[in-house]
Write an enzyme that holds these catalytic residues in place. Structure first.
Site, PDB file in Angstrom:
ATOM      1  N   HIS A 174      23.129  -1.499  73.251  1.00  0.00           N
ATOM      2  CA  HIS A 174      22.304  -0.306  73.103  1.00  0.00           C
ATOM      3  C   HIS A 174      21.020  -0.379  73.912  1.00  0.00           C
ATOM      4  O   HIS A 174      20.675   0.539  74.651  1.00  0.00           O
ATOM      5  CB  HIS A 174      21.962  -0.068  71.630  1.00  0.00           C
TER       6      HIS A 174
ATOM      7  N   ASP B 288      27.709   1.719  72.714  1.00  0.00           N
ATOM      8  CA  ASP B 288      26.808   2.043  73.810  1.00  0.00           C
ATOM      9  C   ASP B 288      27.193   1.288  75.075  1.00  0.00           C
ATOM     10  O   ASP B 288      27.350   0.062  75.059  1.00  0.00           O
ATOM     11  CB  ASP B 288      25.371   1.677  73.419  1.00  0.00           C
TER      12      ASP B 288
ATOM     13  N   HIS C   6      28.290   4.134  63.347  1.00  0.00           N
ATOM     14  CA  HIS C   6      27.282   4.153  64.395  1.00  0.00           C
ATOM     15  C   HIS C   6      27.079   2.722  64.895  1.00  0.00           C
ATOM     16  O   HIS C   6      26.606   1.863  64.153  1.00  0.00           O
ATOM     17  CB  HIS C   6      25.981   4.722  63.822  1.00  0.00           C
TER      18      HIS C   6
ATOM     19  N   GLU D  14      28.864   6.022  74.186  1.00  0.00           N
ATOM     20  CA  GLU D  14      27.644   6.687  74.644  1.00  0.00           C
ATOM     21  C   GLU D  14      27.208   6.082  75.972  1.00  0.00           C
ATOM     22  O   GLU D  14      26.991   4.870  76.083  1.00  0.00           O
ATOM     23  CB  GLU D  14      26.513   6.580  73.620  1.00  0.00           C
TER      24      GLU D  14
ATOM     25  N   GLU E 129      31.187   4.593  67.272  1.00  0.00           N
ATOM     26  CA  GLU E 129      30.226   4.909  68.311  1.00  0.00           C
ATOM     27  C   GLU E 129      29.707   3.588  68.863  1.00  0.00           C
ATOM     28  O   GLU E 129      29.439   2.646  68.117  1.00  0.00           O
ATOM     29  CB  GLU E 129      29.075   5.734  67.717  1.00  0.00           C
TER      30      GLU E 129
END
Length: 266
Positions: free
Chosen positions: A60, A47, A16, A120, A45
């Site tokens: 993020h 952002d 993450h 994301e 993952e």
């Protein structure tokens, strides 16, 4: 055939925001450590954001304040301004000088190491700008095989799938859904990420029966917290993997994810 469907032997593990338990999140250092712990095809993952001059970067938060030594809103800063910030010292002096990466740099790094990215999409109101930029970069680098797109915005995922159909899409579930497969079909998704708190409720089996892949994410410290109450979340995850309910397992600590995969394999 769904490219995200896996089995016990091919189950993917990942980090993450990269291996954020051991390196500053969303940096090349975190992605490198995810590879060191998770091995080839580890999934990071991360952002996606964009600077005021249209550069795609990995961050993020809306602001740079928490994860750099700077101050300001990412979308109001130029990349020249962002590139001067230290994105590592807040985590540890070991990472002093780490930079906010361009998506381009991360993708080239991923090709070099053999890691994947679950990107994301954090900007929900600029599809007309973001999607063409993504399509052009993916075409230039030939890197569709390194990517998944994820979002809590299922309308956005449907739009990006229409524009870039060769990149798999992952819906992020905030809470339980009455019919997740129906929603996945409507949004043209390849996978759903079910919150670990709700995973035992049966949605994974329904999604698999309808051909969709199933992911989950173990937040940092959650297992340890629940063990104080006699709940062994790691054992639950191992059981779900052995039952074939999971295709990808992600957490802040990639070493923990790799360990759970090995436990499941016996």
């Amino acid at each position: 055939m769904n490219p995200l469907r896996m089995n016990l032997e091919t189950l993917r593990v990942g980090g993450h925001r990269g291996h954020s338990a051991g390196a500053p999140e969303n940096t090349l250092a975190a992605f490198r450590k995810a590879f060191e712990h998770g091995g080839p095809l580890a999934t990071c993952e991360t952002d996606l954001s964009m600077t005021s001059d249209g550069e795609l970067v990995l961050m993020h938060d809306k602001t740079v304040d928490r994860t750099t030594n700077g101050h300001g809103i990412v979308q109001n800063m130029t990349y020249a301004e962002l590139s001067k910030l230290d994105a590592g010292s807040w985590f540890s002096e070991e990472f002093a000088g780490e930079r906010v990466p361009l998506l381009r740099d991360a993708l080239q790094f991923g090709r070099e190491l053999g890691i994947l990215y679950q990107l994301e999409l954090k900007i929900y109101d600029r599809n007309e700008v973001i999607i063409p930029k993504l399509r052009a970069l993916i075409g230039e680098l030939g890197c569709a095989d390194l990517l998944q797109f994820s979002s809590f915005d299922f309308v956005q995922l449907r739009a990006v799938k229409a524009a870039i159909p060769n990149v798999p899409t992952v819906g992020l579930m905030h809470s339980r859904l009455i019919d997740p497969s129906a929603l996945a079909r409507q949004a043209h998704l390849d996978a759903m990420n079910i919150e670990v708190y709700h995973f035992a409720s049966g949605e994974a089996r329904q999604l698999h029966d309808e051909g969709f892949a199933v992911f989950t994410h173990l937040p940092g410290g959650y297992h340890e917290k629940m063990m104080k109450y006699g709940v062994d979340v790691e054992a639950q995850i191992v059981q779900w993997v052995r039952e074939g309910q999971l295709d990808q397992l992600m957490g802040d600590d990639v070493a923990q994810m790799a360990r759970l995969r090995e436990r499941a394999r016996g």
